[in-house]
Design a protein around this motif. Structure first.
Motif, mmCIF file in Angstrom:
data_model
loop_
_atom_site.group_PDB
_atom_site.id
_atom_site.type_symbol
_atom_site.label_atom_id
_atom_site.label_comp_id
_atom_site.label_asym_id
_atom_site.label_seq_id
_atom_site.Cartn_x
_atom_site.Cartn_y
_atom_site.Cartn_z
ATOM 1 N N TYR A 37 0.799 -1.236 0.206
ATOM 2 C CA TYR A 37 0.020 -0.058 -0.159
ATOM 3 C C TYR A 37 0.979 1.420 -0.016
ATOM 4 N N LEU A 38 1.881 1.394 0.794
ATOM 5 C CA LEU A 38 2.597 2.500 0.899
ATOM 6 C C LEU A 38 3.397 2.461 -0.298
ATOM 7 N N VAL A 39 3.999 1.722 -1.102
ATOM 8 C CA VAL A 39 4.533 1.667 -2.346
ATOM 9 C C VAL A 39 3.596 2.461 -3.408
ATOM 10 N N ARG A 40 2.244 1.757 -3.564
ATOM 11 C CA ARG A 40 1.287 2.445 -4.319
ATOM 12 C C ARG A 40 0.872 4.235 -3.910
ATOM 13 N N ALA A 41 0.999 4.422 -2.747
ATOM 14 C CA ALA A 41 0.635 5.517 -2.228
ATOM 15 C C ALA A 41 1.782 6.610 -2.526
ATOM 16 N N ARG A 42 2.939 6.047 -2.395
ATOM 17 C CA ARG A 42 4.247 6.722 -2.861
ATOM 18 C C ARG A 42 4.150 7.222 -4.150
ATOM 19 N N ARG A 43 3.849 6.306 -5.110
ATOM 20 C CA ARG A 43 3.301 6.776 -6.507
ATOM 21 C C ARG A 43 2.688 7.922 -6.868
ATOM 22 N N VAL A 44 1.558 7.884 -6.118
ATOM 23 C CA VAL A 44 0.410 8.978 -6.258
ATOM 24 C C VAL A 44 1.009 10.330 -5.541
ATOM 25 N N LEU A 45 1.827 10.128 -4.288
ATOM 26 C CA LEU A 45 2.714 11.305 -3.905
ATOM 27 C C LEU A 45 3.603 11.866 -4.806
ATOM 28 N N ARG A 46 4.300 10.933 -5.344
ATOM 29 C CA ARG A 46 5.591 11.447 -6.286
ATOM 30 C C ARG A 46 4.730 12.178 -7.679
ATOM 31 N N VAL A 47 3.837 11.770 -8.080
ATOM 32 C CA VAL A 47 3.294 12.678 -9.289
ATOM 33 C C VAL A 47 2.796 13.733 -8.545
ATOM 34 N N SER A 48 2.290 14.051 -7.539
ATOM 35 C CA SER A 48 1.688 15.495 -6.943
ATOM 36 C C SER A 48 3.015 16.254 -6.789
ATOM 37 N N LEU A 49 4.013 15.572 -6.153
ATOM 38 C CA LEU A 49 5.424 16.413 -5.848
ATOM 39 C C LEU A 49 5.950 16.595 -7.146
ATOM 40 N N GLN A 50 6.128 16.044 -8.134
ATOM 41 C CA GLN A 50 6.582 16.390 -9.335
ATOM 42 C C GLN A 50 5.723 17.414 -10.223
ATOM 43 N N ALA A 51 4.614 17.666 -9.826
ATOM 44 C CA ALA A 51 3.727 18.638 -10.482
ATOM 45 C C ALA A 51 3.754 20.112 -9.691
ATOM 46 N N VAL A 52 4.664 20.313 -8.611
ATOM 47 C CA VAL A 52 4.665 21.434 -8.082
ATOM 48 C C VAL A 52 5.904 22.126 -8.050
ATOM 49 N N SER A 53 6.428 23.376 -7.988
ATOM 50 C CA SER A 53 7.534 24.093 -8.233
ATOM 51 C C SER A 53 8.419 23.693 -7.005
#
Length: 185
Positions: free
Chosen positions: A9-25
């Motif tokens: 679960y944490l690995v999957r949540a990390r992928r979602v978090l990663r996408v969000s973080l890569q979208a911000v400055s």
């Protein structure tokens, strides 16, 4: 739920978090929003999450070289508010390397390994011995707490954080033919 399932679960949540973080400055990720000695920005928390997993799993449980030992640039500043200038890609690559090693370790997890006692040298004397099971649950919960902090820090900057709640990752259980459907409207 067991440790490998929770880690998945944490690995999957990390992928979602990663996408969000890569979208911000980078400015958002490096903005010093936290007071204190160790963590000032989102990047500090990102590295801290990975360093703790690396240290506990590879250093304390496995008694092996940590992934951080092979990243000299990060190692010299891993425990403090010094990540503002570190590229997000570097932090994520390190976290990926830690994750890969953890996944390999968890793939061979046995009941005997979970009950094994490990001694941790840098904790107060009354808290030096833990079971592997206890340490792994600590690592998992540690990440959950800090990713919640990251979500709050994003929200404080006007950014909608990703949905990381466990329920969004659990498989849905279908109704049995005998169960009536509930109208949730």
């Amino acid at each position: 739920m067991n440790i490998p399932e929770m880690y998945a679960y944490l690995v999957r949540a990390r992928r979602v978090l990663r996408v969000s973080l890569q979208a911000v400055s980078d400015e958002v990720l490096a903005r010093p929003l936290l007071g204190g000695e160790r963590f000032h920005c989102i990047k500090d928390l990102l590295l801290h999450i990975a360093v703790v997993e690396d240290g506990w799993v590879n250093g304390d449980i496995r008694r092996a070289e940590t992934v951080l030992d092979t990243w000299p640039d990060l190692k010299t500043r891993a425990d403090g508010p010094q990540q503002a200038l570190t590229p997000l890609t570097t932090l994520l690559e390190y976290w990926d390397a830690v994750e890969a090693r953890t996944l390999t370790y968890l793939g061979g997890l046995t009941p005997a390994e979970l009950s094994r006692v490990v001694t941790v040298e840098d904790w107060p004397p009354q808290h030096q011995r833990f079971t592997v099971d206890g340490v792994l649950w600590h690592v998992l919960q540690h990440e959950i707490r800090h990713t919640a902090q990251i979500a709050v820090l994003l929200r404080l900057q006007g950014i909608t954080p990703p949905t990381l709640d466990l329920l969004f990752y659990l498989p849905s259980v279908p109704l049995s033919p005998q169960e009536p459907a509930h109208d949730l409207s």
